[in-house]
Every structure is written in C-alpha cells, then in structure tokens.
Design an enzyme around this catalytic site. Structure first.
Site, short mmCIF file in Angstrom:
data_model
loop_
_atom_site.label_atom_id
_atom_site.label_comp_id
_atom_site.label_asym_id
_atom_site.label_seq_id
_atom_site.Cartn_x
_atom_site.Cartn_y
_atom_site.Cartn_z
CE1 TYR A 142 -0.34 -5.75 2.60
CE2 TYR A 142 0.34 -3.47 2.70
CZ TYR A 142 0.64 -4.79 2.50
OH TYR A 142 1.93 -5.17 2.18
CG ASP A 237 -2.16 0.59 9.50
OD1 ASP A 237 -1.55 1.64 9.18
OD2 ASP A 237 -1.91 -0.51 9.00
CE LYS A 270 1.58 4.06 2.47
NZ LYS A 270 2.24 3.43 1.33
N1 HOZ Z 1 1.63 -0.94 -0.20
C1 HOZ Z 1 1.40 -0.14 -1.34
C2 HOZ Z 1 0.02 -0.29 -1.84
N2 HOZ Z 1 -1.00 -0.04 -0.91
C3 HOZ Z 1 2.36 -0.44 -2.46
C4 HOZ Z 1 3.65 0.22 -2.29
C5 HOZ Z 1 4.52 0.20 -3.54
O1 HOZ Z 1 4.37 -0.67 -4.37
O2 HOZ Z 1 5.38 1.06 -3.64
#
Ligand code: HOZ
Length: 429
Positions: A142, A237, A270
C-alpha cells in the site's frame, strides 16, 4: 459520559462509516470501535475510561510512546511561535539534515504532509525524471491512496475485499503493473518485456500493509540489479519502516545483507512527524533537482514543512538517535513476538511471528507468508477472535489481520508480560 457505542452512532450520522480512515471502523473484526480520549506512554484510554496497552501507536508514528516530555516541550514552544507561515523556516532545514544524516541514499529531501502525498509526488518525480510512464508495484503493498497506486493494495482495501478502489478509471492505472511480492521470475519477465518503459518500481521493503512480510534477500538483490540494468528508479516506500525498523530505516537492514545496497528514492512518513502530519520523499540530488522550482516536475503544499510538525518530528528523531535506542526497542519487540508465539504453541494453536526494530506481525499459520496471496489464506476467523479476546483484556492490536503492529520505547517488559498473559487466555477461546 458517552459510551463508545453512543459515539459511534453519533459519528455515523455525520462522517461516512463514522470514521475518517476506513480501518478504524472495525469492519474487518466486527464490534464497536473504541473512541480514544487520551493516551500516555504505552497506554490509551477510551471514552468509557477503559485502559489499553497500545500496539498501534497511531499506526507507527508514536515510537517514543504518547506524550514524551521532550516532544511535548518542542511542540508547545513551536506552537507558541506560530502554527504556519507559508514561508521557509530553519527547522525545515534541520529536519532535512536529520533525515539525510541517517539515510545515505537520500541527498535531498522534500517535506510534505502525508504518506499519500509523499508517495504520489515520488511517483510523479520518477516519471518526470525518467521520461517514462510505466510503474511497478506489488500485490499487498500500500502506497497511500493516490489513484495510480491504488491497485491491489493491502491494508484497508484487503480488509474490505476490494482489490482496487472504485473511482479509479482503468485509463489512470493502465501504466501500473502489479506483480507478486517475492516472486523473482515474475520480476524478470516484467523487466524483459517492459524494462525500458518503466519509470520506477515502488516497494515496501518490509510490507506492513499485509501484516508483516519481508522482501527476501534474493528478491531484493535481483530487483536492484534489474532496476540498475534498465535505468529504472527503485523507490523504497518507508512510510511504515522509516526510522521504525532501524535508525537507518529498512534500507540500512538490506544494506547490511546486500553489499552496497541503496534504493534510488525513498518515501517517509509516520515516525519523522512524531504523530503530526508530516511526510517526505527524497533521493539523489540529480533526481530531486527535477522538482520545481529547479526543474519541470511540479509539487507544492501550503502546510508542507509545517513549523509545529517539524518541531515534533525533530524532537522525535533526536530521541531515537540516542545510543542503544533501537537495540532496546528491537529486543522488547522480539520478546513480545516470542512470548505470543510461545503461548500459542502451548495452546496448540499454529502461530508465527516476525519483527524488525519496533515493528512486528503475527499470523495464524504454520509458516511466515511470503506474499499477499498466502497472507489472504491465513486464518482470519481465528485472528478476529484473538483480536477481540485481547481487546477485552485491555490490549489494543490493529483491528485487521492485514496490518503490522508497533511497539514503542515506552512499553516495558511488564507490558509485554501482561500482553502475553492476555494472549494465553485469549487463545483458549
Ligand atoms: N493507513 C493505515 C493502515 N495501514 C490506517 C491509518 C489510520 O486509519 O489511522
């Protein structure tokens, strides 16, 4: 006091699905999402006052735990000086310098506000710099929700059983090739057919959006060779893995296994924001100089390099660069995974787990999956039962089997022991 259920009902009236990011809705595991009221250290408290040991850590950023005093102080001071200027600040230079100091493949970096924005911008830059259109991604990886990358992605899409989002026209993804993770032969076939048309290959080096799956060393070695031979940019990534699995990020782990290994570009998010909206993409000076205002590839943002977010990120990076930080975090995370798999073994439940630095994953399976297809075949029902068993015992794991978990420096051996004891009970169900 409003209960989680009352808040969820109220939220669903005004927010689609009651959440601002799909996996928070607990759709994969069922039940009512917990509405978090506050967090401190390794713990979070929901609206009903229930305390949880937090293994999500805001999906990765909270590597120091919640409310670290040095970070709080830096944020308060920055906020007092101004929230946003739309003009350059010294702190942006400091953060760029702090990233570059730890990641030798990155000579220049641009700051943005989210991982999606960083991935999307890196993709445009790779296409602009190479003059090519095709891109390669891998099933289960992702890279945020930009159209061209939202194909057979893991994370929320896996949770809801849509391999690709609606609203992405086929023409928009016609240049996106999707290959299976860790399949060297497929990689070779794709390069021999399309190598000269490819701008970049984007990969999560340790995939955290199909739980926790490492790219194997032979696969990564061959990927690097093929990219170099065909003039294709290798884009790591590291939104999840960056400054999380090691101070030098996942690329330093691979550099330790494959002599001279480096990606061409990297995407971060992050941890570099410490919990504030901040992300970045970077690479060689040559590639980065294609970006506006130096070059023809446009990219911009009102909140990019935001002064409060950069203060939060800088304070976080300063803490994690202290000697011994990653050794301690890695050991604590390993002890959690070892503890979980040990109690599963005692209970006669097949469970395997893996970790690197402060990121971990576990599967109800006999062996660690190597790709998305195998992840999808692991025992989802058992995971869901386990998730709720743990939640009922005050342990907050990611509410979907497709997500990695995160340990922070605030987690103690006592937290790990309490988690493992909860798991021993939960596995009886
Ligand atoms: N993209 C996140 C999961 N891999 C989710 C982020 C969220 O819902 O805070």
């Amino acid at each position: 006091m409003q209960t989680n259920e009352q808040l969820f009902a109220r939220a669903q009236r005004v927010i689609p699905g009651g959440v601002n990011s799909p996996v928070r809705a607990f759709r994969a595991v069922g039940g009512t999402p917990r509405f978090i009221q506050r967090a401190q250290g390794a713990y979070m408290w929901d609206a009903e006052g229930t305390k949880y040991i937090d293994y999500i850590g805001s999906w990765g950023p909270m590597i120091l735990g919640h409310g670290h005093p040095a970070v709080l102080e830096a944020v308060a001071k920055a906020a007092a000086d101004g929230f946003s200027f739309g003009a350059p600040t010294e702190r942006e230079i400091e953060l760029a310098e702090a990233i570059i100091a730890q990641v030798p493949s990155v000579e220049q970096v641009r700051l943005v506000s989210s991982g999606t924005e960083a991935g999307m911008s890196a993709l445009r830059l790779a296409r602009g710099a190479t003059g090519r259109s095709k891109i390669v991604k891998f099933e289960g990886c992702y890279h945020g929700h930009a159209d061209a990358l939202l194909v057979k992605a893991g994370s929320g899409l896996a949770t809801f059983g849509f391999p690709t989002s609606a609203g992405v026209p086929p023409e928009v993804v016609q240049h996106t090739l999707v290959l299976e993770y860790n399949k060297v032969q497929q990689l070779e076939a794709a390069f021999s057919e399309h190598g000269r048309e490819m701008a970049c290959v984007m990969i999560e080096p340790i995939a955290g959006n199909m739980n926790f799956v490492r790219a194997s060393v032979p696969f990564m070695t061959r990927l690097r060779e093929l990219c170099t031979a065909h003039g294709v940019l290798l884009v790591f990534d590291e939104v999840m893995t960056g400054f999380r699995v090691a101070l030098g990020s996942a690329q330093s782990v691979y550099a330790g296994l494959i002599p001279g290994f480096k990606p061409d570009m990297s995407v971060f998010g992050k941890v570099i924001g410490g919990g504030m909206p901040l992300a970045a993409f970077g690479g060689t000076r040559d590639v980065m100089s294609q970006l506006a205002p130096l070059g023809p590839v446009y990219q911009a943002g009102t909140l990019s390099g935001n002064p409060v977010a950069t203060a939060c990120g800088l304070a976080t990076l300063k803490e994690i660069a202290k000697p011994g930080f990653f050794e301690a975090l890695g050991a604590r995370t390993r002890s959690l995974v070892d503890g979980l798999t040990a109690v599963a073994r005692q209970a006669g439940v097949p469970m395997v787990g893996d970790s690197e630095g402060g990121m971990f994953g576990f599967f109800f399976a006999d062996a660690l999956p190597q790709n998305y297809g195998v992840v999808m075949g692991t025992d989802k029902e058992r995971f869901n039962r386990f998730f709720h068993g743990m939640l009922d015992r005050g342990v907050y794991l990611a509410p979907a089997l497709y997500e990695a978990g995160f340990v922070s420096a605030a987690h103690t051996e006592a937290d790990v022991a309490a988690t493992v004891a909860a798991a021993a009970e939960a596995l009886k169900r």
